[in-house]
Scaffold this motif. Structure first.
Motif, mmCIF file in Angstrom:
data_model
loop_
_atom_site.group_PDB
_atom_site.id
_atom_site.type_symbol
_atom_site.label_atom_id
_atom_site.label_comp_id
_atom_site.label_asym_id
_atom_site.label_seq_id
_atom_site.Cartn_x
_atom_site.Cartn_y
_atom_site.Cartn_z
ATOM 1 N N ASN A 109 0.733 -1.237 -0.027
ATOM 2 C CA ASN A 109 -0.192 0.093 0.036
ATOM 3 C C ASN A 109 1.011 1.334 -0.034
ATOM 4 O O ASN A 109 0.297 2.391 0.057
ATOM 5 C CB ASN A 109 -1.048 0.079 1.390
ATOM 6 C CG ASN A 109 -1.831 -1.136 1.131
ATOM 7 O OD1 ASN A 109 -2.352 -1.475 0.146
ATOM 8 N ND2 ASN A 109 -1.837 -1.951 2.390
ATOM 9 N N VAL A 110 2.134 1.202 0.055
ATOM 10 C CA VAL A 110 2.938 2.453 -0.064
ATOM 11 C C VAL A 110 2.979 3.021 -1.524
ATOM 12 O O VAL A 110 3.157 2.454 -2.400
ATOM 13 C CB VAL A 110 4.294 1.947 0.143
ATOM 14 C CG1 VAL A 110 5.263 3.195 0.371
ATOM 15 C CG2 VAL A 110 4.534 1.184 1.683
ATOM 16 N N PRO A 111 2.420 4.144 -1.380
ATOM 17 C CA PRO A 111 2.359 4.911 -2.815
ATOM 18 C C PRO A 111 3.620 5.022 -3.459
ATOM 19 O O PRO A 111 4.643 5.387 -2.937
ATOM 20 C CB PRO A 111 1.845 6.403 -2.265
ATOM 21 C CG PRO A 111 2.134 6.696 -1.009
ATOM 22 C CD PRO A 111 2.097 5.183 -0.256
ATOM 23 N N GLU A 112 3.709 5.116 -4.922
ATOM 24 C CA GLU A 112 4.623 5.063 -5.804
ATOM 25 C C GLU A 112 5.238 6.316 -5.670
ATOM 26 O O GLU A 112 6.310 6.281 -6.041
ATOM 27 C CB GLU A 112 4.171 4.316 -7.086
ATOM 28 C CG GLU A 112 4.005 3.136 -7.129
ATOM 29 C CD GLU A 112 4.049 2.484 -8.676
ATOM 30 O OE1 GLU A 112 4.438 3.177 -9.645
ATOM 31 O OE2 GLU A 112 3.598 1.367 -8.845
ATOM 32 N N ASP A 113 4.449 7.471 -5.409
ATOM 33 C CA ASP A 113 5.006 8.877 -5.595
ATOM 34 C C ASP A 113 6.098 9.153 -4.303
ATOM 35 O O ASP A 113 6.701 9.994 -4.386
ATOM 36 C CB ASP A 113 3.980 9.843 -5.730
ATOM 37 C CG ASP A 113 3.171 9.541 -4.338
ATOM 38 O OD1 ASP A 113 3.258 8.765 -3.835
ATOM 39 O OD2 ASP A 113 2.264 10.723 -4.111
ATOM 40 N N GLU A 114 6.073 8.197 -3.418
ATOM 41 C CA GLU A 114 7.237 8.500 -2.053
ATOM 42 C C GLU A 114 8.324 7.621 -2.560
ATOM 43 O O GLU A 114 9.003 6.469 -2.167
ATOM 44 C CB GLU A 114 6.560 7.699 -1.006
ATOM 45 C CG GLU A 114 5.393 8.343 -0.381
ATOM 46 C CD GLU A 114 5.750 9.681 0.117
ATOM 47 O OE1 GLU A 114 6.860 10.361 0.349
ATOM 48 O OE2 GLU A 114 4.861 10.440 0.579
ATOM 49 N N VAL A 115 8.884 8.077 -3.883
ATOM 50 C CA VAL A 115 10.111 7.094 -4.292
ATOM 51 C C VAL A 115 11.538 7.633 -3.959
ATOM 52 O O VAL A 115 11.484 8.702 -3.620
ATOM 53 C CB VAL A 115 9.976 7.263 -5.986
ATOM 54 C CG1 VAL A 115 10.326 8.644 -6.383
ATOM 55 C CG2 VAL A 115 10.702 6.134 -6.689
#
Length: 510
Positions: A109-115
């Motif tokens: 569930n960790v969003p991809e924009d927190e890359v």
């Protein structure tokens, strides 16, 4: 489609008893632990983390040990391979590095924009917020990291994440020295470190991340915190919520990365870290400082205070009177960090004898030798300060004192001088090699009085050599320098005379 199962794939670097290096999966590592020498990774942090991860698997597979009798039975009869195989088979679906629902060590569930670049998982490579000396990895133009490396770094992240940055929480014990008594096989090492739970209830309530459901993103936004449930929970703590982003053609360049769960300290579930009593703060983990680990060696041995790592006590109980089966060395691993940046990490290995760890007198001997070295170092430091004060002040100049600001020490004129001449580091560097000789002396059953005598001689010579080195740097200087040198030399002279007296008295012991 699920990919790269850590139970089967070779990703744990081991050394077998014939000296061959090879990678193995979780199952083969545990089932064949009695024919393997050790785990060896170029990174000390990864090496320590892999031990803690395998211990977590064992704790969950065995649901114990819950008392010392159970631990002794395991040590005597070997690991129950059938039970380990059954446990790994039960949870096999949770050990895929890439899986739609339960990717190992991650949260889907960790969003991809927190890359972040994959280097964020390591201490040894540059990341976007901190750089590592001598590493030239370009985080804006990364190569794809192989899956076996990524798996090891995820395990390392579980154990050695540090506080700081955007609300990042540290892993449990990430600031303490991790102690591993190294047996003649990996089986012995793991069993030495498999300290029993306090009771069956604690064992039953313990868990590991692969046995739990994935938390929704909202859970992490609530800044969750809790104490660890047991050893397995602690050794696999999710201080970061991460998700690997696979490249279209395989490999990993990017990782989605957010703060995980904050750990509320409960040292009852920690068995590898030594403790020390800190004034006004109570018991604290012994930490890695700029000085070598060897200068805290006495904290690693049982001394009746209960502050030594539990793994050492566990090893002594398992081996009983059979001193030949005790660990022959101790591996100590730690890292030092400031704010969110890791400053350095280190691994040191010490020779060990059964006589040394089983006898409180020898533990006290070691402590006494280290105290002698520390007090002599203070004398050298005072002499250097006296020297600096007289050289810089020239009898008139007002010196800038040391200052504390925002919890950080800013050195004044004298401390800057002492730091610049390097006499104290020279002293400790000389003594370090001698200390390892001292430990070897105990393994050879050398007379403790002879060891004491030799150590005093080594301390005296190290003090004298460090001071002479500094003297040479002053020779030919102006009159102020010569005058300051003479004043400071009286401090060194008194200490050398005291050491000579003590050396002579030991020599005269019949």
């Amino acid at each position: 489609m699920s990919r790269y199962n850590l139970i089967d794939e070779p990703w744990i670097p081991v050394l077998d008893l014939k000296g061959n290096r090879k990678p193995l999966g979780i199952r083969d590592t545990l089932i064949n632990a009695d024919s393997l020498a050790c785990i060896e990774d170029p990174s000390p942090l990864v090496t320590a983390a892999l031990h803690r991860f395998l211990l977590a698997v064992l704790y969950r597979a065995l649901q114990g040990p819950c008392d010392i009798d159970e631990a002794k039975k395991l040590f005597r009869e070997g690991l129950p391979k059938k039970k380990i195989r059954a446990y790994l088979e039960k949870w096999k679906e949770r050990f895929y590095l890439f899986d739609k629902h339960y990717p190992f060590g991650q949260n889907r569930n960790v969003p991809e924009d927190e890359v972040e670049p994959w280097t964020k998982l390591t201490a040894e490579f540059n990341s976007t917020s901190s750089k590592v000396l001598f590493d030239h990895t370009d985080t804006t133009n990364l190569f794809s990291a192989p899956y076996d490396s990524i798996a090891r770094w995820i395990v390392s992240t579980m154990n050695f994440s540090v506080r700081g940055g955007r609300g990042y929480n540290p892993s449990p014990s990430s600031d303490g020295l991790i102690v591993l008594p190294i047996g003649s096989t990996l089986f012995e090492t793991l069993l030495f470190c498999l300290t029993p739970y306090s009771n069956r209830d604690v064992a039953n309530s313990d868990s590991a991340p692969w046995e739990r459901k994935s938390h929704p993103l909202s859970f992490f936004k609530g800044k969750p915190e809790r104490a660890s449930l047991g050893y397995a929970d602690r050794y696999t703590w999710q201080s970061r919520a991460i998700r690997l982003l696979m490249e279209p053609n395989g490999g990993v360049k990017k990782v989605a990365f957010i703060p995980g769960v904050r750990h509320i300290e409960n040292s009852d579930t920690e068995s590898m870290v030594p403790l020390k009593l800190v004034k006004d703060k109570g018991l604290r983990f012994v930490q890695l400082e700029e000085k070598g680990i060897w200068r805290d060696f006495d904290s690693l041995l049982p001394n009746g205070t209960g502050r030594a790592p539990k793994v050492i006590d566990n090893m002594l109980i398992l081996c009983g009177r059979n001193r030949a089966s005790l660990a022959k060395s101790i591996q100590v691993i730690g890292q030092s960090f400031s704010n969110a940046k890791i400053e350095f990490w280190r691994m040191e290995k010490f020779a060990l004898s059964g006589q040394m760890v089983a006898n409180a007198e020898f533990c006290n001997d070691i402590r006494m030798l280290l105290i002698i070295a520390e007090t002599t170092s203070e004398i050298l430091n005072n002499a250097c300060k006296e020297m600096g004060k007289n050289i810089i002040a020239h009898g008139e100049r007002i010196l800038e004192p040391d200052k504390w600001k925002a919890g950080k020490l800013f050195p004044g004129d004298v401390m800057k001088y002492v730091n610049s001449i390097g006499a104290v580091p020279q002293y400790w560097s000389t003594l370090e090699a001698k200390f390892h000789e001292v430990l070897r002396g105990y393994t050879l059953d050398k007379n403790p009085d002879d060891i004491h005598h030799d150590w005093l001689v080594a301390v005296r010579n190290a003090l004298s050599d460090a001071w002479k080195l500094h003297q040479r740097s002053i020779a030919g200087n102006d009159a102020w320098g010569i005058r300051a040198l003479v004043k400071a030399e009286s401090i060194i002279g008194k200490k050398i005379a005291e050491l000579n007296t003590n050396i002579q008295s030991l020599k005269e012991v019949p």
